[in-house]
Design an enzyme around this catalytic site. Structure first.
Site, PDB file in Angstrom:
ATOM      1  N   ASP A 120      -2.067  -6.611 -11.219  1.00  0.00           N
ATOM      2  CA  ASP A 120      -3.092  -7.333 -10.227  1.00  0.00           C
ATOM      3  C   ASP A 120      -4.030  -6.540  -9.676  1.00  0.00           C
ATOM      4  O   ASP A 120      -3.991  -5.183  -9.358  1.00  0.00           O
ATOM      5  CB  ASP A 120      -2.042  -7.733  -9.022  1.00  0.00           C
ATOM      6  CG  ASP A 120      -2.874  -8.431  -7.986  1.00  0.00           C
ATOM      7  OD1 ASP A 120      -3.466  -9.505  -8.228  1.00  0.00           O
ATOM      8  OD2 ASP A 120      -2.858  -8.109  -6.878  1.00  0.00           O
ATOM      9  N   ASP A 126      -1.401 -13.092  -0.972  1.00  0.00           N
ATOM     10  CA  ASP A 126      -2.369 -11.913  -1.332  1.00  0.00           C
ATOM     11  C   ASP A 126      -2.896 -10.902  -0.221  1.00  0.00           C
ATOM     12  O   ASP A 126      -3.926 -10.761  -0.143  1.00  0.00           O
ATOM     13  CB  ASP A 126      -3.480 -12.501  -2.185  1.00  0.00           C
ATOM     14  CG  ASP A 126      -4.341 -11.310  -3.075  1.00  0.00           C
ATOM     15  OD1 ASP A 126      -3.733 -10.228  -2.855  1.00  0.00           O
ATOM     16  OD2 ASP A 126      -5.114 -11.659  -3.719  1.00  0.00           O
ATOM     17  N   ARG A 152       0.916  -1.206   0.072  1.00  0.00           N
ATOM     18  CA  ARG A 152      -0.057  -0.200  -0.062  1.00  0.00           C
ATOM     19  C   ARG A 152       0.826   1.264   0.203  1.00  0.00           C
ATOM     20  O   ARG A 152       0.185   2.338  -0.199  1.00  0.00           O
ATOM     21  CB  ARG A 152      -0.995   0.021   1.286  1.00  0.00           C
ATOM     22  CG  ARG A 152      -1.924  -1.067   1.351  1.00  0.00           C
ATOM     23  CD  ARG A 152      -2.912  -1.343  -0.083  1.00  0.00           C
ATOM     24  NE  ARG A 152      -3.645  -2.091   0.494  1.00  0.00           N
ATOM     25  CZ  ARG A 152      -4.468  -2.891  -0.561  1.00  0.00           C
ATOM     26  NH1 ARG A 152      -4.061  -2.792  -1.970  1.00  0.00           N
ATOM     27  NH2 ARG A 152      -5.504  -3.876  -0.050  1.00  0.00           N
ATOM     28  N   ASN A 183      -0.216  -2.070  -7.264  1.00  0.00           N
ATOM     29  CA  ASN A 183      -1.627  -1.117  -7.351  1.00  0.00           C
ATOM     30  C   ASN A 183      -1.654  -0.210  -6.087  1.00  0.00           C
ATOM     31  O   ASN A 183      -2.360  -0.023  -5.446  1.00  0.00           O
ATOM     32  CB  ASN A 183      -2.912  -1.832  -7.371  1.00  0.00           C
ATOM     33  CG  ASN A 183      -3.070  -2.962  -6.169  1.00  0.00           C
ATOM     34  OD1 ASN A 183      -1.893  -3.112  -5.585  1.00  0.00           O
ATOM     35  ND2 ASN A 183      -4.224  -3.367  -6.093  1.00  0.00           N
ATOM     36  N   ASN A 243     -11.124 -11.030  -3.753  1.00  0.00           N
ATOM     37  CA  ASN A 243     -11.328 -10.988  -5.261  1.00  0.00           C
ATOM     38  C   ASN A 243      -9.892 -11.900  -5.774  1.00  0.00           C
ATOM     39  O   ASN A 243      -8.867 -11.623  -5.576  1.00  0.00           O
ATOM     40  CB  ASN A 243     -11.354  -9.908  -5.982  1.00  0.00           C
ATOM     41  CG  ASN A 243     -11.380 -10.081  -7.438  1.00  0.00           C
ATOM     42  OD1 ASN A 243     -12.198 -10.933  -7.765  1.00  0.00           O
ATOM     43  ND2 ASN A 243     -11.318  -8.893  -8.189  1.00  0.00           N
TER      44      ASN A 243
HETATM   45  O1  DOR Z   1      -9.154  -9.134  -2.986  1.00  0.00           O
HETATM   46  C1  DOR Z   1      -8.286  -8.543  -3.485  1.00  0.00           C
HETATM   47  N1  DOR Z   1      -7.503  -7.484  -3.081  1.00  0.00           N
HETATM   48  N2  DOR Z   1      -7.868  -9.183  -4.679  1.00  0.00           N
HETATM   49  C2  DOR Z   1      -7.251  -8.422  -5.581  1.00  0.00           C
HETATM   50  O2  DOR Z   1      -6.717  -8.916  -6.440  1.00  0.00           O
HETATM   51  C3  DOR Z   1      -6.522  -6.939  -5.101  1.00  0.00           C
HETATM   52  C4  DOR Z   1      -6.668  -6.963  -3.762  1.00  0.00           C
HETATM   53  C5  DOR Z   1      -6.260  -5.514  -3.230  1.00  0.00           C
HETATM   54  O3  DOR Z   1      -5.419  -4.651  -3.812  1.00  0.00           O
HETATM   55  O4  DOR Z   1      -6.971  -5.010  -2.348  1.00  0.00           O
END
Ligand code: DOR
Length: 448
Positions: free
Chosen positions: A169, A322, A81, A111, A295
């Site tokens: 991603d 993840d 983050r 991201n 996700n």
């Molecule tokens: O659940 C998810 N959160 N899946 C993703 O692919 C991205 C991630 C996020 O950046 O919060």
């Protein structure tokens, strides 16, 4: 007060310790036996069935019966983050959480805000990691500028700046042509493209797995085909271009079989799943608790079984977290509006050890999936537990029982799907690049 201590890598002391009678599990060096392990000034000096030191005055001697000594874990899918959403997590807190979970290197997803789509952001991440990080950070750069799916990033410059892989991603690259070119370009440098597989036209506005359960709960569904269509497409593109792809967060039975078949044909595809996909099902959404919104979404029991089978037969190479921290602002709200994602750095090893207890994986196979395989896929040097090498390892009590309490986490994210659950297996000590960065309970003093 936490019953543990972490340190920044740059401030931590080099390890000088003798472990007596520890079970060393390291498939890279064909080790799975009780050994004595001597680490001096952060380097493995001796690994043998018995080490006797007549006068160990400057040495900490640890009687380690019942404990396991493993290579430090490598997590190839983490959202730190920073830059931009430091209220959710920072490089400092995320790497602290990593070492508390036995992880010595994290691949950080692009991201962020701004997106890691140019060398300045990549360098920023590496500089911050050096300054305040507790473990190694391996930046993953975006495939397309702004994750917008249109213009490819300057891959050569990003690799030069320190990017180890490419991914959009959180989104798929919608255009097959852009994805094709990205694969062709990345293959020149032999870096992996990490594929988030999701057809947004199919998943649109969905919240949980589409099926009987989503109908019963009145929650919008995300069909499994949203993932599988893009898994199939990206495999076809990899086969056509000869490029290397890595499929992120596999969640369905069909994705596992598509990957299995592709591997049989010799396609250069590797794959990962996350602990929540082999330990939880959509049933848990009955609580309407946004902590379980992720996700791709949690699926059904038969998907869980297929993923476990994929891990057992080698179709799935990697267990990654993840780790996706969010704040209560995004999570403690109605499930329809909550953000997708779960934290995982501080629970992944304990949840994954369940696969060893149930006989799905041997301890060595688990270590491969959480350490050696992700390092190999990312192309980072990996020596394991090997004499004269800089020591990166963890000491684990495989039988320690504990209750997950996210208020004890180093991560800022408390969106943990295992909150309140009893887990078995705990990291006691983490040594990263020769330095003692984490100690729990009676090992805390080693960090001071
Ligand atoms: O659940 C998810 N959160 N899946 C993703 O692919 C991205 C991630 C996020 O950046 O919060």
């Amino acid at each position: 007060m936490k019953n543990s201590r972490v340190r920044r890598l740059k401030d931590a002391h080099p390890a000088t310790v003798l472990f007596k009678g520890v079970r060393v599990v390291d498939p890279a060096n064909n080790l799975d036996q009780e050994m004595d392990v001597l680490v001096e000034d952060g380097v493995f000096k001796e690994i043998s069935p018995r080490i006797d030191i007549p006068d160990p005055c400057n040495l900490k001697v640890i009687k380690a019966d019942g404990l396991w000594l493993l290579p430090g874990l490598v997590d190839m899918h983490v959202h730190l983050r920073e830059p931009g959403e430091e209220y959710k997590e920072t490089i400092e807190t995320g790497t602290q959480a990593a070492v508390a979970g036995g992880i010595v290197a994290v691949a950080s997803m692009p991201n962020t805000k701004p997106v890691n789509d140019n060398p300045a952001v990549t360098k920023y991440i590496l500089d911050r990691a050096k300054e305040i990080g507790s473990c190694t950070v391996l930046p993953v750069a975006a495939i397309t500028v702004g994750l917008a799916g249109e213009t490819m990033t300057e891959m050569a410059a990003l690799i030069e700046a320190g990017a180890v892989a490419f991914s959009d991603d959180g989104k798929s690259v919608r255009s097959s042509q852009v994805m094709r070119r990205a694969l062709e370009y990345a293959s020149i440098f032999d870096v992996p493209v990490i594929c988030h597989c999701e057809d947004p036209d199919l998943s649109r506005n969905g919240v949980m797995n589409e099926g009987v359960m989503s109908v019963k709960l009145g929650i919008r569904g995300i069909p499994r085909i949203a993932e599988e269509i893009v898994v199939a497409r990206d495999i076809i593109l990899a086969e056509y271009t000869g490029a290397r792809i890595h499929i992120a967060h596999v969640s369905t039975e069909k994705s596992v079989s598509l990957i299995r078949e592709a591997k049989k044909r010799g396609v250069k595809v590797t794959a990962e799943t996350a602990p929540h996909y082999f330990s939880l099902t959509e049933e848990i959404l009955e609580t309407y608790d946004s902590r379980f919104k992720v996700n791709p979404p949690l699926r059904t029991q038969s998907d869980v079984e297929a993923i476990i089978q994929g891990l057992a037969d080698g179709t799935i190479d990697v267990i990654a977290t993840d780790h996706a921290p969010h704040s209560p602002i995004e999570k403690d709200i109605e499930i329809d509006f909550a953000a997708f994602g779960m934290v995982g750095l501080e629970t992944s090893l304990a949840v994954s050890l369940g696969l060893v207890r149930s006989g799905v994986l041997t301890p060595a196979e688990l270590v491969k999936k959480m350490s050696q395989n992700p390092a190999d896929i990312l192309g980072i040097p990996y020596r394991g537990i090997c004499k004269e090498e800089e020591a990166s390892f963890i000491v684990v009590d495989p039988n320690a029982e504990w209750i997950v309490d996210s208020t004890e986490f180093y991560s800022k994210g408390v969106n943990c799907p295992f909150e309140g659950k009893k887990l078995v297996g705990r990291v006691e000590l983490t040594v990263c690049r020769g330095k003692i960065v984490f100690g729990r309970g009676e090992y805390q003093w080693l960090v001071e």
